[in-house]
Design an enzyme around this catalytic site. Structure first.
Site, PDB file in Angstrom:
ATOM      1  N   GLY A   1      69.658 -49.464   1.629  1.00  0.00           N
ATOM      2  CA  GLY A   1      69.409 -48.563   0.508  1.00  0.00           C
ATOM      3  C   GLY A   1      68.580 -47.380   0.949  1.00  0.00           C
ATOM      4  N   ALA A   2      67.555 -47.667   1.766  1.00  0.00           N
ATOM      5  CA  ALA A   2      66.670 -46.626   2.288  1.00  0.00           C
ATOM      6  C   ALA A   2      65.855 -47.236   3.416  1.00  0.00           C
ATOM      7  CB  ALA A   2      65.761 -46.074   1.190  1.00  0.00           C
ATOM      8  N   MET A   3      65.126 -46.375   4.139  1.00  0.00           N
ATOM      9  CA  MET A   3      64.272 -46.823   5.236  1.00  0.00           C
ATOM     10  C   MET A   3      62.963 -46.074   5.172  1.00  0.00           C
ATOM     11  SD  MET A   3      63.787 -48.790   7.811  1.00  0.00           S
ATOM     12  CE  MET A   3      62.438 -48.840   8.986  1.00  0.00           C
TER      13      MET A   3
ATOM     14  N   ASN B   1      60.645 -44.814   6.971  1.00  0.00           N
ATOM     15  CA  ASN B   1      60.055 -44.072   8.080  1.00  0.00           C
ATOM     16  C   ASN B   1      58.888 -43.239   7.564  1.00  0.00           C
ATOM     17  OD1 ASN B   1      62.479 -44.793   9.673  1.00  0.00           O
ATOM     18  ND2 ASN B   1      63.459 -43.286   8.358  1.00  0.00           N
TER      19      ASN B   1
ATOM     20  N   HIS C   1      59.674 -47.842  -4.162  1.00  0.00           N
ATOM     21  CA  HIS C   1      59.636 -48.905  -3.155  1.00  0.00           C
ATOM     22  C   HIS C   1      59.314 -48.331  -1.776  1.00  0.00           C
ATOM     23  CE1 HIS C   1      61.616 -52.654  -1.328  1.00  0.00           C
ATOM     24  NE2 HIS C   1      61.540 -51.829  -0.283  1.00  0.00           N
ATOM     25  N   GLU C   2      60.024 -47.278  -1.385  1.00  0.00           N
ATOM     26  CA  GLU C   2      59.816 -46.719  -0.049  1.00  0.00           C
ATOM     27  C   GLU C   2      58.435 -46.068   0.079  1.00  0.00           C
ATOM     28  OE1 GLU C   2      61.883 -47.577   2.228  1.00  0.00           O
ATOM     29  OE2 GLU C   2      63.217 -48.450   0.719  1.00  0.00           O
TER      30      GLU C   2
END
Length: 831
Positions: free
Chosen positions: A256-258, A260, A290-291
């Protein structure tokens, strides 16, 4: 390829202190490879041998302290470093690396809309080695100093603020101490929108072809980002630890996402080309929250080894939902969590592959990669929600802030975290952690209601499981004013499970129409109903006042179907009766998804399936009629989507496609057009000419995926053979095109047509996974598995494959899970 073991990582961590990476990437050398030059400065604490990891197309040169190393000593992904002495060292690596087409390492993508090319990194677990040489483990943090040469019309993004030095050369500001897997680069002719908040640069970025779709949402994206940023600074004493906050929406992204640091990457489906519901916007906002939580949980304080992945993901999951609820317009996010994410956790926790939230031993990186599942995310977040209920938010946040202060820019373990919590409370959090984080499986709570004196009743909870729970018990009475169609909350009682013998049963007064355990959804457990409460649910579910209460009830019905305690048609009838009156879009979307994907497609018998589809079609038509006045476009969109999916006669949806609209709206945007065409393909009501014409109309990357899905769904032997060859013989499909083809291939309506491929699947998937690696193995196990061949022959073939074949871990895990789901579907059908 050699995978890093926990023992090897611990040995290397005791030996090395890594100070700085200086990395120079040249992205101008061709379409297949790029150049990577790395200088690593580190200290050895003793005389020893060790190794550095890299996966090059060509290792051109390597030196250690000016002394040449033989490139021929590179074995798999390890270059030996022999005879290290105690003290400072400098390692130099000059290599040529391959671009990826699978979302691993440095992924390269050419946009079919305009021919522009983009690259980005996804360096999770072992994939940093695909981009530069590294001591690749999370507890060897270092400063990263990165420069990139790119085509002159490109922009380069990285963890730190980047500067354009001219002639295509970009320099990123050095990072603070971060782990190797968190380094990020994204380069291409990005469309960018920038702003600033509290002195920090914010940016959002996407492909140029998506600019018309990003720009209308830019204000919403920045607003969510600002609201979450501000709320986290109210919760956390440690300020945001990096120099900027960019969010890049990148193509063909596997996750979904990362997270970084400073450069979060998202799958670019979150840039909406077509109409979406407010629940889908809420999901995007949750991923943003969340990220951002990961900037603290995972980036500032990082796990020491992968057995503590929950310290990253469970916290980000919990904080994402909770912070979105507190800080944004999305105030009912826990409803979506309850009806969608929680089921993901429950399902994973009942399979043979289940594991504790915090497993005691994860032996190597290949094993660790398998734990990014519903347990580490949804179950872990549920456990934290229960912890906050038990501990109190004040003490919980105090413990978190102590944790950040003790371990900032360093690494930590479960024991470290529990010690930080224990410093903020007198409660026995160590015992709580043992009960909740070191155990597997789902507890079940059943009410036992007994008549007491003078017409009053008491409650005893039958507890199957071992964890302590603090729950709310909802007592609901029929609303006599509307002849019982609605249920009114009389009282919500707090209850600890198990209850001590000295406390005895819980007095509940007069008999309620519905007694609901875990009202408010504050714990992680399956709940059941007593007979009278079940009758109230079937008659008045949609009349419950709170959407979160309704989510708990729908989850209980879902679990009962999966456990063989509720016939699948009964679930469909409950949906048919109550969804036309439902006001929460997340509930409508979640219930319809389970009803179609599992109940109609897998759990009912082939003889029952036409009636199941008819029930869903009738329900969706009711929802469409209900929304004719245009006051609920999100609900109408959900109904139209599921009406398309459930139709067994092509005439109506073919007319929609020809007219370009559903009567009364909505107009068919690209997503709906491809959805209709895919269903027509399944039903044999379209052909290659129509698919090619639609692809000419929409030549985008999403259009390419839609065409692949439709072609694979055509009910002809030729179409199936071509799709199979594309997936399993030719290795040129990207991760997304492979998935789209697999999604089209298997259809419940076509089980006889594709029966010959069921036995072929196991041998071909094993070979494919060995050739193409974990990302494609995951897709082959998830999407290309013959999950509509619900019979004992398929199960026997799968078990033989698990027993006899040499499987890479990613495929083995997927097959274990799929075969368990297949067995469950067989048991449900038999009951």
């Amino acid at each position: 390829m050699s995978v890093l073991t926990r023992d090897e990582a611990q040995t290397r961590a005791k030996l090395l202190d890594v100070h700085r990476y200086t990395i120079a990437l040249d992205l101008t050398t061709g379409d297949e490879t790029f150049e990577s030059r790395t200088v690593v400065r580190f200290t050895a604490r003793a005389e020893a041998d060790t190794f550095v990891e890299l996966k090059p197309a060509e290792l051109r040169e390597a030196t250690l302290d000016g002394r040449p190393l033989d490139p021929e000593t590179l074995e798999d992904n390890r270059l030996p470093l022999k005879g290290l002495t105690a003290g400072e060292h400098e390692l130099r690596i000059d290599a040529v690396m391959r671009y990826s087409r699978t979302g691993e390492g440095m992924h390269r993508f050419t946009d079919p809309t305009d021919g522009e090319t983009y690259v980005y990194t996804q360096l999770f677990m072992d994939d940093v080695q695909r981009v530069f040489a590294a001591f690749d483990q999370p507890d060897l943090k270092a400063v990263f100093d990165l420069s990139v040469k790119a085509p002159e019309d490109w922009t380069v993004l990285a963890n730190g603020i980047t500067s354009d030095l001219g002639e295509g050369l970009w320099q990123a500001a050095p990072t603070p101490l971060i782990s190797t897997y968190l380094v990020a680069v994204a380069a291409g002719p990005w469309h960018s929108v920038r702003t600033e908040h509290r002195g920090l640069p914010f940016g959002i970025h996407c492909r140029r072809s998506l600019a018309p779709h990003l720009d209308p949402d830019a204000d919403e994206l920045f607003e969510i980002t600002r609201q979450c940023y501000d709320r986290y600074h109210e919760k956390f004493e440690e300020p945001y630890p990096f120099d900027s906050y960019d969010q890049a929406f990148v193509p063909e992204f596997n996750a979904g996402a990362m997270e970084n640091p400073g450069l979060v990457t998202f799958r670019d489906e979150f840039v909406y080309r077509s109409a979406v519901t407010d629940t889908e916007r809420q999901t995007r906002a949750m991923v943003i929250a969340h990220e951002m939580a990961h900037m603290w949980f995972g980036d500032l304080v990082t796990l020491r080894w992968w057995d503590d992945i929950w310290l990253n993901e469970s916290f980000a999951e919990y904080m994402g939902y909770q912070t979105l609820t507190e800080a944004t317009r999305f105030t009912d996010t826990w409803v979506d969590f309850g009806v969608v994410r929680k089921g993901w956790g429950y399902d994973a926790d009942q399979r043979p592959s289940t594991h504790p939230v915090a497993p005691e031993a994860v032996d190597d990186t290949a094993s660790a990669l398998l734990n990014f599942d519903g347990i580490s995310y949804a179950k872990g977040a549920s456990a934290l929600r229960q912890l906050v209920t038990w501990l109190g938010e004040k003490d919980f946040l105090a413990g978190i802030n102590t944790h950040f202060a003790r371990h900032r820019f360093a690494n930590a373990t479960l024991a470290d975290f529990i010690d930080s919590l224990a410093s903020a409370t007198e409660r026995d959090v160590h015992a709580w952690a043992d009960a909740w984080l070191r155990t597997t499986g789902v507890d079940t709570l059943r009410p036992s209601i007994t008549r007491a004196e003078e017409g009053t009743y008491t409650l005893k909870v039958e507890h199957q499981g071992s964890r302590p729970h603090r729950i709310a018990v909802g007592l609901y009475d029929q609303d006599v004013a509307d002849e019982g169609r609605h249920l009114v909350l009389r009282e919500r009682l707090d209850l600890d499970v198990p209850r001590t013998d000295s406390q005895g049963p819980l007095p509940i007064g007069k008999r309620p129409a519905l007694l609901l355990l875990n009202d408010g959804d504050l714990t992680y457990a399956k709940v059941r109903f007593d007979a009278e409460s079940f009758t109230a649910v079937t008659e008045s579910l949609s009349g419950l006042p709170s959407p979160l209460t309704r989510a708990v009830v729908w989850n209980a019905l879902r679990d009962a179907v999966r456990d063989g305690e509720l016939p699948p048609p009964a679930y469909l009838e409950a949906a048919r009766s109550h969804l036309p009156h439902e006001t929460d879009l997340a509930l409508v979307q979640g219930v319809l998804a389970f009803a179609s994907t599992y109940v109609a497609d897998r759990y009912v018998t082939p003889e029952q399936r036409p009636a199941a589809l008819a029930t869903l079609s009738s329900l969706c038509r009711d929802l469409i009629r209900r929304t004719e006045d245009g006051d609920n476009p999100g609900l109408r969109l959900i109904a139209v989507r599921h009406c398309i999916n459930a139709t067994s006669q092509p005439d109506t949806i073919a007319a929609w496609l020809a007219d370009g609209t559903v009567p009364g709206g909505p107009e068919l945007d690209p997503e709906l057009r491809w959805r209709v065409l895919a269903r027509l393909a399944v039903l044999g009501a379209t052909d290659e000419t129509a698919i090619a014409a639609e692809l000419e109309r929409d030549p985008s990357a999403t259009g390419q995926e839609g065409a692949a899905r439709c072609r694979a769904a055509l009910p002809t032997e030729e179409a199936k053979a071509q799709a199979w060859e594309a997936m399993f013989t030719h290795d040129d499909l990207s991760n997304y095109l492979f998935t789209a083809t697999a999604q089209g291939f298997w259809q419940p309506e076509q089980t006889e047509l594709v029966r010959q491929y069921v036995s072929r699947y196991y041998e071909d998937a094993v070979a494919l996974a060995a050739r193409r690696g974990p990302a494609i193995a995951d897709a082959a196990g998830r999407w290309a598995f013959p999950d509509y061949a619900i019979d004992e022959d398929n199960q026997a073939l799968g078990q033989a494959c698990l027993r006899d074949a040499d499987l890479i871990p990613a495929l083995r895990r997927k097959l274990v899970d799929q075969l368990d789901d297949l067995g469950r579907a067989l048991r449900v059908r038999q009951k």
